[in-house]
Design an enzyme around this catalytic site. Structure first.
Site, short mmCIF file in Angstrom:
data_model
loop_
_atom_site.label_atom_id
_atom_site.label_comp_id
_atom_site.label_asym_id
_atom_site.label_seq_id
_atom_site.Cartn_x
_atom_site.Cartn_y
_atom_site.Cartn_z
CE LYS A 115 -2.09 1.82 3.76
NZ LYS A 115 -2.03 3.28 3.71
NE ARG B 293 2.27 3.62 12.83
CZ ARG B 293 1.40 4.51 13.31
NH1 ARG B 293 1.85 5.56 13.99
NH2 ARG B 293 0.11 4.37 13.11
CE LYS C 183 -6.87 6.71 4.66
NZ LYS C 183 -5.43 6.40 4.55
CG ASP D 148 -11.90 18.48 -3.50
OD1 ASP D 148 -12.87 19.27 -3.53
OD2 ASP D 148 -10.72 18.84 -3.44
CB THR E 263 -8.37 2.52 12.41
OG1 THR E 263 -7.31 2.90 11.52
CG2 THR E 263 -9.23 1.48 11.73
#
Ligand code: C5P
Length: 230
Positions: A35, A211, A63, A66, A121
């Site tokens: 990703k 991470r 993401k 608009d 999240t």
């Protein structure tokens, strides 16, 4: 086959190459994907790297959010990226925006699937109130899942805690869950969190981890993930 997406949250091509090198392993029943978010895409040579990549199962996590015209034009400007499998838009953009996105995507015969990002999240019920929402997150996500289904979006991005009721609304759609942590790991900024195994057992079709996999020793991190899935 379920997807494990590794979030390449870096601005360094060298680091992305390292992530890809260390994650070329077979995990029975799962497929690894990558990703790319805003950090990498905005970086000097990020877009070019993605464009040239021969690696399969890429997700461009921009993401998009608009007005309908601007959002669909943004999607159109990605039409040369033929190797992308998934792209994200914010469900908060609303029905018109989602329809405009779908229209453009069909017009240019774009092969990628559109994923609708529901409540991030990193939000908790108390922090979502501060942006003016009065409903609990579950209710908001439920509404957004209905919207995604009605607009013909291909999949939903949500926390693993919302999968069960989303599955009932979005039958047959992909359900992708960030906010994934191995047991005992630091949550960082994530609030609605679950382990990889539990997320898949709840019905996620894909998970995304950043991470936990890319910080420190990538090889060891991936081994720990594989162990945790058994
Ligand atoms: O490092 P961590 O595993 O928390 O990273 C999660 C990744 O998933 C990040 O790249 C973030 O942009 C993405 N994401 C998210 N929440 C969403 C949608 C995407 O955390 N709702």
């Amino acid at each position: 086959m379920r997807n494990i997406f590794i979030a390449c949250d870096t601005d360094s091509i060298k680091k992305v190459k390292k992530i890809m090198q260390y994650s070329q392993i077979k995990i029975s029943g799962y497929r690894i994907g990558y990703k790319f978010g805003l950090e990498f895409f905005y970086s000097k040579n990020g877009r070019k790297f993605i464009e040239k990549s021969k690696v399969k199962n890429l997700w461009l996590d921009l993401k998009i959010f608009d007005i309908p015209n601007t959002s669909s034009a943004a999607l159109k400007s990605l039409k040369d990226l033929k190797n992308i499998s998934y792209i994200t838009v914010h469900m908060s953009g609303g029905h018109e925006m989602l329809k405009a996105i779908k229209r453009i995507s069909k017009k240019f015969n774009q092969k990628f699937k559109i994923l609708g990002v529901t409540v991030l999240t990193s939000f908790s019920n108390s922090s979502i109130k501060k942006v003016g929402h009065t409903r609990p997150i579950k209710n908001l996500v439920r509404k957004q899942a209905l919207l995604a289904r009605d607009a013909g979006i291909d999949g939903i991005v949500c926390s693993a805690h919302e999968i069960k009721f989303i599955k009932k609304i979005c039958k047959g759609m992909e359900i992708v869950t960030p906010g994934i942590r191995l047991k005992g790991e630091k949550l960082n900024d994530q609030k609605r969190v679950m382990s990889p195994k539990d997320a898949f057992e709840n019905g996620a079709t894909s998970i995304v981890m950043g991470r936990s996999l890319i910080k420190g020793n990538i090889k060891n991190n991936i081994q720990n993930l594989v162990k945790s899935l058994k």
